[in-house]
Scaffold this motif. Structure first.
Motif, mmCIF file in Angstrom:
data_model
loop_
_atom_site.group_PDB
_atom_site.id
_atom_site.type_symbol
_atom_site.label_atom_id
_atom_site.label_comp_id
_atom_site.label_asym_id
_atom_site.label_seq_id
_atom_site.Cartn_x
_atom_site.Cartn_y
_atom_site.Cartn_z
ATOM 1 N N ILE A 34 0.854 -1.191 0.000
ATOM 2 C CA ILE A 34 0.000 0.000 0.000
ATOM 3 C C ILE A 34 0.888 1.238 0.000
ATOM 4 N N SER A 35 0.461 2.278 -0.693
ATOM 5 C CA SER A 35 1.243 3.517 -0.712
ATOM 6 C C SER A 35 1.005 4.305 0.576
ATOM 7 N N MET A 36 1.869 5.291 0.802
ATOM 8 C CA MET A 36 1.696 6.130 1.985
ATOM 9 C C MET A 36 0.365 6.879 1.951
ATOM 10 N N ARG A 37 -0.029 7.358 0.800
ATOM 11 C CA ARG A 37 -1.300 8.098 0.683
ATOM 12 C C ARG A 37 -2.488 7.171 0.902
ATOM 13 N N GLU A 38 -2.409 5.959 0.383
ATOM 14 C CA GLU A 38 -3.480 4.989 0.616
ATOM 15 C C GLU A 38 -3.556 4.653 2.101
ATOM 16 N N TYR A 39 -2.390 4.474 2.718
ATOM 17 C CA TYR A 39 -2.364 4.192 4.152
ATOM 18 C C TYR A 39 -3.012 5.338 4.927
ATOM 19 N N ASP A 40 -2.763 6.556 4.513
ATOM 20 C CA ASP A 40 -3.325 7.725 5.192
ATOM 21 C C ASP A 40 -4.851 7.651 5.222
ATOM 22 N N VAL A 41 -5.453 7.204 4.128
ATOM 23 C CA VAL A 41 -6.912 7.054 4.075
ATOM 24 C C VAL A 41 -7.356 5.954 5.035
ATOM 25 N N LEU A 42 -6.667 4.808 4.996
ATOM 26 C CA LEU A 42 -7.032 3.711 5.904
ATOM 27 C C LEU A 42 -6.859 4.136 7.361
ATOM 28 N N TYR A 43 -5.777 4.850 7.656
ATOM 29 C CA TYR A 43 -5.526 5.312 9.027
ATOM 30 C C TYR A 43 -6.629 6.269 9.488
ATOM 31 N N THR A 44 -7.022 7.178 8.615
ATOM 32 C CA THR A 44 -8.083 8.132 8.965
ATOM 33 C C THR A 44 -9.375 7.392 9.296
ATOM 34 N N LEU A 45 -9.714 6.379 8.504
ATOM 35 C CA LEU A 45 -10.911 5.582 8.786
ATOM 36 C C LEU A 45 -10.764 4.799 10.088
ATOM 37 N N SER A 46 -9.571 4.292 10.364
ATOM 38 C CA SER A 46 -9.374 3.488 11.582
ATOM 39 C C SER A 46 -9.465 4.339 12.844
ATOM 40 N N ARG A 57 -11.406 6.862 13.458
ATOM 41 C CA ARG A 57 -12.795 7.155 13.808
ATOM 42 C C ARG A 57 -13.492 5.918 14.369
ATOM 43 N N GLY A 58 -13.187 4.753 13.810
ATOM 44 C CA GLY A 58 -13.780 3.521 14.304
ATOM 45 C C GLY A 58 -15.231 3.315 13.920
ATOM 46 N N CYS A 77 -16.398 13.558 2.852
ATOM 47 C CA CYS A 77 -15.941 14.891 3.250
ATOM 48 C C CYS A 77 -15.225 14.844 4.597
ATOM 49 N N ASP A 78 -15.633 13.940 5.481
ATOM 50 C CA ASP A 78 -14.962 13.804 6.767
ATOM 51 C C ASP A 78 -13.594 13.145 6.611
ATOM 52 N N VAL A 79 -13.506 12.175 5.709
ATOM 53 C CA VAL A 79 -12.218 11.550 5.428
ATOM 54 C C VAL A 79 -11.274 12.586 4.832
ATOM 55 N N GLN A 80 -11.788 13.415 3.934
ATOM 56 C CA GLN A 80 -10.947 14.414 3.284
ATOM 57 C C GLN A 80 -10.333 15.374 4.294
ATOM 58 N N GLY A 81 -11.021 15.648 5.374
ATOM 59 C CA GLY A 81 -10.469 16.522 6.410
ATOM 60 C C GLY A 81 -9.253 15.937 7.104
ATOM 61 N N SER A 113 -15.970 2.688 5.270
ATOM 62 C CA SER A 113 -15.422 2.002 6.440
ATOM 63 C C SER A 113 -14.387 0.993 5.969
ATOM 64 N N LEU A 114 -13.556 0.557 6.886
ATOM 65 C CA LEU A 114 -12.565 -0.460 6.572
ATOM 66 C C LEU A 114 -13.227 -1.826 6.510
ATOM 67 N N THR A 115 -12.797 -2.628 5.573
ATOM 68 C CA THR A 115 -13.189 -4.038 5.556
ATOM 69 C C THR A 115 -12.256 -4.768 6.525
ATOM 70 N N PRO A 116 -12.528 -5.997 6.861
ATOM 71 C CA PRO A 116 -11.576 -6.749 7.707
ATOM 72 C C PRO A 116 -10.170 -6.785 7.095
#
Length: 151
Positions: free
Chosen positions: A39-51, A53-54, A60-64, A101-104
């Protein structure tokens, strides 16, 4: 009436340049590490942002929480969903909106890469700064984010 504090423009810009130079140097170091094979750093950033919040989030919230334009984020979400890392579902409160949301598998990958990245961050910052300096850095960066007045 109290006079506003005069801002030293030169000092402020030198401080800004230092922040940006440190960011660039650290990102260059992090980008060269082995954890980014799946996974790229930018892709990880999206996954991290979703994680963080839980719970499902609107785009729009992810974009923030990421440094991507709305069109770039939309394309990335499409790719991550196609890879089975992100789930999309209609927002029950607004049929036009989509919740992400994140998948498993997305959660597994985020945790795997996140552990390696956290160790890398600790290694890089811990080798350059003492614990009190790390606390100062966290406090000062927090002030920049919130816009709090100087101490």
């Amino acid at each position: 009436m109290e006079q506003p504090t005069r801002i030293d423009v030169r000092l402020a810009n030198e401080a800004w340049e230092s922040v940006m130079s440190a960011h660039a140097a650290l990102m260059h170091t992090f980008a060269a590490e082995h954890m980014w094979s799946e996974i790229s750093m930018r892709e990880y950033d999206v996954l991290y942002t979703l994680s963080k919040r839980g719970e499902p989030m609107r785009m729009c919230d992810v974009q923030g929480g990421v440094l991507l334009s709305q069109p770039a984020l939309s394309r990335m979400v499409e790719r991550l969903a196609a890879r089975g890392l992100i789930a999309r579902e209609p927002d029950p409160q607004d049929g036009r909106a989509v919740l992400l949301s994140l998948t498993p598998e997305g959660e597994r990958l985020q945790q795997q890469v996140g552990r390696a990245h956290a160790k890398s961050v600790a290694r890089q910052l811990g080798s350059a700064l003492t614990a009190p300096e790390l606390n100062d850095l966290r406090r000062l960066a927090g002030k920049l984010v919130t816009g709090d007045a100087p101490d």
